[in-house]
Design a protein around this motif. Structure first.
Motif, PDB file in Angstrom:
ATOM      1  N   SER A 250       1.008  -1.297   0.211  1.00  0.00           N
ATOM      2  CA  SER A 250       0.121   0.116   0.395  1.00  0.00           C
ATOM      3  C   SER A 250       0.525   1.029   0.285  1.00  0.00           C
ATOM      4  CB  SER A 250      -0.703  -0.325   1.635  1.00  0.00           C
ATOM      5  OG  SER A 250      -0.123   0.125   2.528  1.00  0.00           O
TER       6      SER A 250
ATOM      7  N   ARG B  64       2.460   1.854  -3.628  1.00  0.00           N
ATOM      8  CA  ARG B  64       1.594   2.295  -4.687  1.00  0.00           C
ATOM      9  C   ARG B  64       1.057   3.836  -4.852  1.00  0.00           C
ATOM     10  NH1 ARG B  64      -3.596  -2.875  -3.935  1.00  0.00           N
ATOM     11  NH2 ARG B  64      -2.708  -3.958  -5.813  1.00  0.00           N
ATOM     12  N   TYR B  65       1.105   4.022  -2.958  1.00  0.00           N
ATOM     13  CA  TYR B  65       0.649   5.592  -2.589  1.00  0.00           C
ATOM     14  C   TYR B  65       1.834   6.733  -2.965  1.00  0.00           C
ATOM     15  CZ  TYR B  65       1.157   9.853  -0.120  1.00  0.00           C
ATOM     16  OH  TYR B  65       1.101  10.760   0.222  1.00  0.00           O
TER      17      TYR B  65
ATOM     18  N   SER C 280       1.622   6.435  -7.244  1.00  0.00           N
ATOM     19  CA  SER C 280       0.987   7.129  -7.325  1.00  0.00           C
ATOM     20  C   SER C 280       1.643   8.753  -7.754  1.00  0.00           C
ATOM     21  CB  SER C 280      -0.454   6.978  -7.017  1.00  0.00           C
ATOM     22  OG  SER C 280      -0.225   7.880  -5.613  1.00  0.00           O
TER      23      SER C 280
ATOM     24  N   GLY D  72      -3.074   5.172  -4.958  1.00  0.00           N
ATOM     25  CA  GLY D  72      -2.930   3.996  -4.569  1.00  0.00           C
ATOM     26  C   GLY D  72      -3.637   2.729  -4.040  1.00  0.00           C
TER      27      GLY D  72
END
Length: 281
Positions: free
Chosen positions: A208, A211-212, A215, A272
């Motif tokens: 996670s 993804r953050y 993004s 994300g």
């Protein structure tokens, strides 16, 4: 307390004992049948107050928003659960290394912040897992690192006392042994600043978090395809606090069924976060 005040306190105690002895006083015995003093129950189930310990630099789960207020997927979930259960909610940004001491003291009564349950089952009582997660490696997109084997001789950083650190010191220790060094840092935002600047070669982190960060800067980073591990996020409570864990799990299920969880997740889709990995249904 200073050394001087300790000495003074000790002297005062000695004088007091001497006076008692001179008067013939004796300490009062505890009644044999009296019950021992029990610790105060600070759980949310007992107090109707959910005190959430979280890392304020852990987007998109918990962080400081542009308005200076605490925000994030997990913090919004905690607020929604508290509303569902008619509880008060208090958000406490904590030093991640101090989380156990804060839980034991009652300063917080839950940890809700992308908290991996695997490997911690003996230390906490958990809600049902609500989100599937993985530990991954992120590198600079232009660095030529395409697989875990390419990390040999490289400097890798992760958050101290994190699931990634535990994996790299445990199941993935053979991989970590090939690194030039495995370093730890207080929070991931700084870790990614170091990666971008070239101070380190890779960051080991939650899926996670990867993804953050990706993004926000999609052209800057590359996530390796191979996972270090797969795991689950859950809400952590003091060991034995099954009553609160059960109530929170039931509330999360209701919030999923009525669409609240999906509405909250949609707020962080551009960071994300996705409902694809949601577990409680």
């Amino acid at each position: 307390m200073t050394r001087r005040s300790l000495v003074a306190g000790a002297a005062s105690a000695v004088m007091a004992l001497a006076l008692l002895a001179g008067c013939g006083a004796t300490p009062k015995a505890t009644d044999a049948g009296s019950a021992p003093k029990t610790a105060e129950d600070t759980s949310a189930a007992a107090t109707s107050k959910l005190i959430v310990g979280f890392d304020q630099a852990y987007p998109p789960y918990g962080y400081v928003g542009d308005d200076g207020e605490y925000t994030g997927f997990d913090l919004d979930l905690a607020r929604a659960v508290a509303d569902e259960l008619d509880w008060e909610v208090q958000l406490e940004a904590i030093d991640w290394e101090a989380k156990d001491a804060l839980m034991d003291s009652g300063a917080i009564n839950c940890i809700w912040n992308g908290f991996t349950m695997e490997g911690r089952e003996d230390d906490y009582t958990f809600s049902d897992p609500y989100m599937l997660n993985a530990q991954v490696i992120v590198v600079r997109a232009d660095d030529g690192i395409a697989a875990q084997a390419d990390l040999a001789g490289k400097t890798v950083v992760t958050q101290i006392d994190s699931a990634a650190e535990e994996v790299l010191e445990g199941d993935a220790a053979d991989l970590a042994a090939t690194f030039a060094s495995l370093e730890t840092i207080g929070e991931y935002n700084t870790a990614f600043m170091q990666l971008e600047s070239g101070a380190v070669d890779a960051v080991a982190c939650d899926l996670s978090i990867a993804r953050y960060q990706m993004s926000a800067k999609p052209d800057a980073y590359l996530m390796l395809d191979e996972y270090l591990s797969e795991e689950n996020y859950a809400v952590g409570f003091k060991k034995g606090d099954t009553a609160t864990a059960k109530k929170v799990t039931e509330a999360l299920k209701k919030l999923y069924e009525d669409g609240t969880v999906e509405q909250i997740a949609a707020k962080y889709a551009d960071q994300g976060l996705t409902m694809d990995n949601w577990q409680i249904k």
